[in-house]
Enzyme design. Structure first.
Site, PDB file in Angstrom:
ATOM      1  N   ARG A 189      58.319  42.888  19.998  1.00 24.42           N
ATOM      2  CA  ARG A 189      57.931  42.631  21.380  1.00 24.42           C
ATOM      3  C   ARG A 189      57.336  41.246  21.581  1.00 24.42           C
ATOM      4  NH1 ARG A 189      55.091  48.566  21.846  1.00 24.42           N
ATOM      5  NH2 ARG A 189      56.965  49.742  22.397  1.00 24.42           N
ATOM      6  N   CYS A 213      62.165  51.051  12.859  1.00 21.51           N
ATOM      7  CA  CYS A 213      60.840  51.662  13.002  1.00 21.51           C
ATOM      8  C   CYS A 213      60.911  53.172  12.785  1.00 21.51           C
ATOM      9  CB  CYS A 213      60.260  51.358  14.382  1.00 21.51           C
ATOM     10  SG  CYS A 213      59.711  49.644  14.599  1.00 21.51           S
ATOM     11  N   CYS A 258      58.195  47.635  17.651  1.00 25.64           N
ATOM     12  CA  CYS A 258      58.339  48.393  18.895  1.00 25.64           C
ATOM     13  C   CYS A 258      58.027  49.872  18.712  1.00 25.64           C
ATOM     14  CB  CYS A 258      59.750  48.222  19.447  1.00 25.64           C
ATOM     15  SG  CYS A 258      61.043  49.015  18.431  1.00 25.64           S
ATOM     16  N   CYS A 274      51.150  33.323   9.855  1.00 25.67           N
ATOM     17  CA  CYS A 274      52.526  32.939   9.493  1.00 25.67           C
ATOM     18  C   CYS A 274      52.632  32.570   8.023  1.00 25.67           C
ATOM     19  CB  CYS A 274      53.020  31.796  10.375  1.00 25.67           C
ATOM     20  SG  CYS A 274      54.767  31.380  10.064  1.00 25.67           S
ATOM     21  N   CYS A 299      62.818  51.468  17.578  1.00 28.15           N
ATOM     22  CA  CYS A 299      64.144  51.046  17.126  1.00 28.15           C
ATOM     23  C   CYS A 299      64.530  51.822  15.867  1.00 28.15           C
ATOM     24  CB  CYS A 299      64.172  49.538  16.860  1.00 28.15           C
ATOM     25  SG  CYS A 299      63.284  49.034  15.368  1.00 28.15           S
ATOM     26  N   CYS A 307      52.899  24.423  11.304  1.00 27.60           N
ATOM     27  CA  CYS A 307      53.816  25.062  10.354  1.00 27.60           C
ATOM     28  C   CYS A 307      55.171  24.358  10.385  1.00 27.60           C
ATOM     29  CB  CYS A 307      53.971  26.538  10.741  1.00 27.60           C
ATOM     30  SG  CYS A 307      55.155  27.462   9.743  1.00 27.60           S
ATOM     31  N   HIS A 308      55.888  24.405   9.262  1.00 28.29           N
ATOM     32  CA  HIS A 308      57.196  23.760   9.199  1.00 28.29           C
ATOM     33  C   HIS A 308      58.174  24.364  10.207  1.00 28.29           C
ATOM     34  CE1 HIS A 308      60.640  21.698   7.359  1.00 28.29           C
ATOM     35  NE2 HIS A 308      59.740  20.948   6.764  1.00 28.29           N
ATOM     36  N   THR A 309      57.969  25.622  10.571  1.00 31.44           N
ATOM     37  CA  THR A 309      58.848  26.244  11.559  1.00 31.44           C
ATOM     38  C   THR A 309      58.772  25.524  12.899  1.00 31.44           C
ATOM     39  OG1 THR A 309      58.608  28.370  10.456  1.00 31.44           O
ATOM     40  CG2 THR A 309      59.424  28.417  12.717  1.00 31.44           C
ATOM     41  N   ARG A 365      48.114  22.364   5.063  1.00 27.82           N
ATOM     42  CA  ARG A 365      48.117  22.672   6.488  1.00 27.82           C
ATOM     43  C   ARG A 365      47.171  21.759   7.241  1.00 27.82           C
ATOM     44  NH1 ARG A 365      52.154  25.113   6.125  1.00 27.82           N
ATOM     45  NH2 ARG A 365      52.701  27.138   7.033  1.00 27.82           N
ATOM     46  N   HIS A 369      52.309  28.622  16.540  1.00 27.22           N
ATOM     47  CA  HIS A 369      52.399  30.081  16.408  1.00 27.22           C
ATOM     48  C   HIS A 369      51.460  30.641  15.351  1.00 27.22           C
ATOM     49  CE1 HIS A 369      55.198  28.376  13.458  1.00 27.22           C
ATOM     50  NE2 HIS A 369      54.920  29.441  12.713  1.00 27.22           N
ATOM     51  N   GLU A 370      50.876  29.788  14.523  1.00 30.35           N
ATOM     52  CA  GLU A 370      50.064  30.235  13.384  1.00 30.35           C
ATOM     53  C   GLU A 370      48.593  30.209  13.817  1.00 30.35           C
ATOM     54  OE1 GLU A 370      51.251  29.174   8.969  1.00 30.35           O
ATOM     55  OE2 GLU A 370      49.873  27.684   9.761  1.00 30.35           O
ATOM     56  N   CYS A 375      61.438  45.665  12.049  1.00 30.83           N
ATOM     57  CA  CYS A 375      61.695  46.016  13.458  1.00 30.83           C
ATOM     58  C   CYS A 375      62.767  45.122  14.072  1.00 30.83           C
ATOM     59  CB  CYS A 375      60.403  45.906  14.265  1.00 30.83           C
ATOM     60  SG  CYS A 375      60.616  46.243  16.032  1.00 30.83           S
TER      61      CYS A 375
END
Length: 361
Positions: free
Chosen positions: A111, A99, A93, A162, A96, A42-44, A356, A63-64, A107
């Protein structure tokens, strides 16, 4: 028992990534150990490598992802060993202020695993978006592991974690695209084409794809674009107005993250229309708009965080649509690669050659 596996590390700002041995601890309370099967580039992740998000090097990228739960820690009830999961970088969570207002997709205390994965010398690694899935094993908070139908191919399913969710959610959740709407999507990479696919799912009548690359515009047609505009050759705002009878679109989705394309989205919408920013700008970018235009055009200017999704609700739904043949996730997978090819995948992404690249383990 701590396990040693291979992972992709960004060690310094702008430096090429390296595959290193990393150490992954057993899950503690509220944590889950996942054996990663596939993870999209991913570009992130590139933003992390370039130091454009934080400076907490070294990063464990990726992360994806999708994979199989291998082990769960104490007090984990949502998943069990053997479950097929997609990893989410938002795990609400439940306590908060957002939430408690019934808006868990915003959120403020999402977490992550409390324990750190490390280099062999004990140096803690910063997991990209709290996941770090360019590795054979990763440790996440239990709420980040979302159980979905195991019939899904891991390469396709992981993308929902993602980029696909960001685009689908920008159209469906944030933009509220509905039957008969007109939509313009500016920027037709992975996220933009997911927004096009989401607009089609939602029943949009007119879907206009805008990009500077004819190859991406051809991809956009395959995902449901009814019209395409190459903005290198054609002024896009006037072209969008011409397509929509002079009015502009109901929803304009900016999937680039640049001031000039945001301005195009702003002026390409109809009166009382919606602008959705899902492209990620750099910290130095600014935009100036005439306040009278902001007032006079009415409507809504929104940003879309992770497609304003609730992973436990949205991930299983989109996987089911994929398995029903109604959402073509396979088309987003341009190539499958090994963990050793991530650096080259970044270059292909920068050149616009892929939607991708997906690392498979």
């Amino acid at each position: 028992m701590t396990q040693a596996v291979k992972g992709v590390i960004a060690g310094a700002k702008g430096a090429p990534v390296r595959v290193e041995t990393i150490l992954v601890p057993d899950p503690g309370s509220g944590e889950v150990l996942v054996r990663v099967q596939a993870c999209g580039v991913c570009h992130t992740d590139l933003h992390y490598r370039e130091g454009a998000i934080t400076n907490d090097f070294p990063f464990l990228l990726g992360h994806e992802a999708s994979g199989i739960v291998e082990q769960v820690g104490p007090n984990v009830t949502n998943v069990a060993p053997g479950d097929f999961v997609i990893l989410a970088w938002r795990a609400p969570c439940g306590t908060c202020r957002s939430c408690l207002r019934g808006r868990p997709w915003y959120c403020f205390a999402s977490r992550n695993a409390q324990q750190k994965m490390t280099r062999q010398d004990g140096t803690p690694l910063s997991a990209a978006i709290g996941i770090g899935a360019f590795a054979e094993l990763t440790l996440v908070a239990a709420g980040q592991a979302v159980k979905v139908n195991p019939a899904a191919r891991p390469e396709a399913a992981g993308l929902v974690g993602c980029g696909i969710m960001a685009g689908l959610g920008a159209a469906i959740n944030t933009g509220g695209v509905s039957r008969g709407d007109s939509v313009a999507v500016i920027g037709c990479g992975g996220v933009g084409n997911a927004a096009i696919a989401g607009s089609r799912l939602a029943g949009a009548q007119t879907i206009i794809a805008v990009d500077v690359d004819d190859r991406k515009l051809e991809w956009a047609k395959q995902f449901g674009a009814t019209h395409t505009i190459n903005s290198r050759r054609t002024e896009p705002v006037q072209a969008i107005r011409d397509i929509t009878g002079g009015h502009g679109v109901n929803v304009a989705i900016e999937a680039v993250g640049k001031p000039e394309t945001y301005e195009q989205a702003f002026y390409a919408r109809d009166h009382a229309g919606t602008v959705v920013l899902v492209g990620v700008p750099s910290p130095d970018m600014q935009i100036t708009l005439p306040l009278l235009e902001v007032f006079g055009r009415g409507g809504v200017l929104k940003s879309s965080w992770y497609g304003d999704c609730l992973p436990t609700r949205d991930f299983p739904m989109f996987i089911d649509l994929y398995l029903q043949g109604r959402l073509d996730l396979e088309r987003f997978v341009s190539e499958t690669i090994s963990v050793n090819d991530v650096e080259e995948a970044f270059h292909k992404m920068e050149r616009g050659e892929v939607l991708r690249s997906v690392v498979v383990f």
